[in-house]
Scaffold this motif. Structure first.
Motif, PDB file in Angstrom:
ATOM      1  N   CYS A  76       0.868  -1.187   0.000  1.00 29.55           N
ATOM      2  CA  CYS A  76       0.000   0.000   0.000  1.00 29.55           C
ATOM      3  C   CYS A  76       0.897   1.227   0.000  1.00 29.55           C
ATOM      4  O   CYS A  76       1.700   1.403   0.919  1.00 29.55           O
ATOM      5  CB  CYS A  76      -0.908   0.008   1.222  1.00 29.55           C
ATOM      6  SG  CYS A  76      -1.824   1.572   1.391  1.00 29.55           S
ATOM      7  N   THR A  78       0.302   4.243   0.602  1.00 29.24           N
ATOM      8  CA  THR A  78       0.039   5.304   1.576  1.00 29.24           C
ATOM      9  C   THR A  78       0.126   4.860   3.035  1.00 29.24           C
ATOM     10  O   THR A  78      -0.111   5.656   3.932  1.00 29.24           O
ATOM     11  CB  THR A  78      -1.342   5.943   1.325  1.00 29.24           C
ATOM     12  OG1 THR A  78      -2.326   4.893   1.226  1.00 29.24           O
ATOM     13  CG2 THR A  78      -1.340   6.762   0.046  1.00 29.24           C
ATOM     14  N   CYS A  79       0.486   3.574   3.286  1.00 27.05           N
ATOM     15  CA  CYS A  79       0.712   3.178   4.688  1.00 27.05           C
ATOM     16  C   CYS A  79       1.771   2.090   4.827  1.00 27.05           C
ATOM     17  O   CYS A  79       2.252   1.837   5.922  1.00 27.05           O
ATOM     18  CB  CYS A  79      -0.591   2.752   5.378  1.00 27.05           C
ATOM     19  SG  CYS A  79      -1.144   1.097   4.979  1.00 27.05           S
ATOM     20  N   CYS A 119      -4.167  -0.269   0.227  1.00 25.52           N
ATOM     21  CA  CYS A 119      -4.938  -1.214   1.043  1.00 25.52           C
ATOM     22  C   CYS A 119      -6.374  -0.721   1.162  1.00 25.52           C
ATOM     23  O   CYS A 119      -6.671   0.454   0.960  1.00 25.52           O
ATOM     24  CB  CYS A 119      -4.296  -1.430   2.413  1.00 25.52           C
ATOM     25  SG  CYS A 119      -4.546  -0.072   3.586  1.00 25.52           S
ATOM     26  N   CYS A 122      -6.896   2.295   3.603  1.00 28.30           N
ATOM     27  CA  CYS A 122      -6.543   3.627   3.066  1.00 28.30           C
ATOM     28  C   CYS A 122      -7.502   4.039   1.947  1.00 28.30           C
ATOM     29  O   CYS A 122      -7.959   5.178   1.888  1.00 28.30           O
ATOM     30  CB  CYS A 122      -5.111   3.620   2.528  1.00 28.30           C
ATOM     31  SG  CYS A 122      -3.859   3.583   3.821  1.00 28.30           S
TER      32      CYS A 122
END
Ligand SMILES: [Zn+2]
Length: 186
Positions: A76, A78-79, A119, A122
């Motif tokens: 993912c 963004t995480c 994910c 997110c």
């Protein structure tokens, strides 16, 4: 020997394309684009997952980090969560394809820099995790890319059924090739 078996692969592909275009004319253009988008999003995850074992860039707790993943897995962006590229139950898996600009507009729908593995948390529960997504975009594509995509969104683009079929064939072939690379993993 039947007529069909005498056809060259090129001729068979040409005929299949014509059949796809005929079928597509029963649909609204938007419906057709949506069907192609499904293949495109699957391809984005598959190509990411087909990369050799190694590190992928993600924003973890607000910072750029390299996260280890194996063939068949996506990170993912963004995480940093790692998961299989393909869900094994209805409703999709841990990793989806998230868009920097969530728009169905034709001008932005298939723009390569606009869609990446993300994910489910997110993508859905954090609304695309936009602050981290922008940070990631700037790191990976450069500081001007978010603005370029925002401008692009407002331009006018209209696909024909023929163009959508050609996009679909191209994405389908890339998806198959990526799945093949994953299967060939030693
Ligand atoms: Zn995430």
């Amino acid at each position: 020997m039947s007529t069909r078996s005498k056809l060259t692969p090129e001729e068979r592909a040409r005929r299949a394309r014509i059949r796809m275009i005929e079928t597509a004319h029963q649909w609204e253009l938007g419906t057709h684009a949506g069907k192609v988008a499904t293949v495109y999003q699957r391809m984005v995850r598959a190509e990411s997952a087909a990369m050799p074992d190694g590190y992928a860039c993600a924003i973890v707790l607000g910072h750029v980090q390299e996260v280890f993943r194996q063939v068949g897995q996506c990170v993912c962006i963004t995480c940093g969560k790692v998961g299989p590229w393909k869900g094994d139950y209805i409703g999709g898996g841990v990793i989806e394809t998230g868009h920097f600009i969530a728009s169905r507009r034709a001008a932005i729908l298939f723009e390569p820099s606009n869609a990446h593995p993300q994910c489910k948390h997110c993508n859905r529960h954090l609304g695309g995790n936009p602050a981290n997504y922008e940070l990631w975009m700037q790191h990976v594509y450069g500081p001007d890319e978010p603005d370029r995509l925002h401008r692009l969104k407002h331009t006018t683009r209209k696909f024909t059924h023929d163009e959508l079929v050609d996009l679909q064939i191209g994405y389908r072939d890339r998806l198959k090739a990526a799945e093949e690379r994953m299967r060939e993993k030693p």
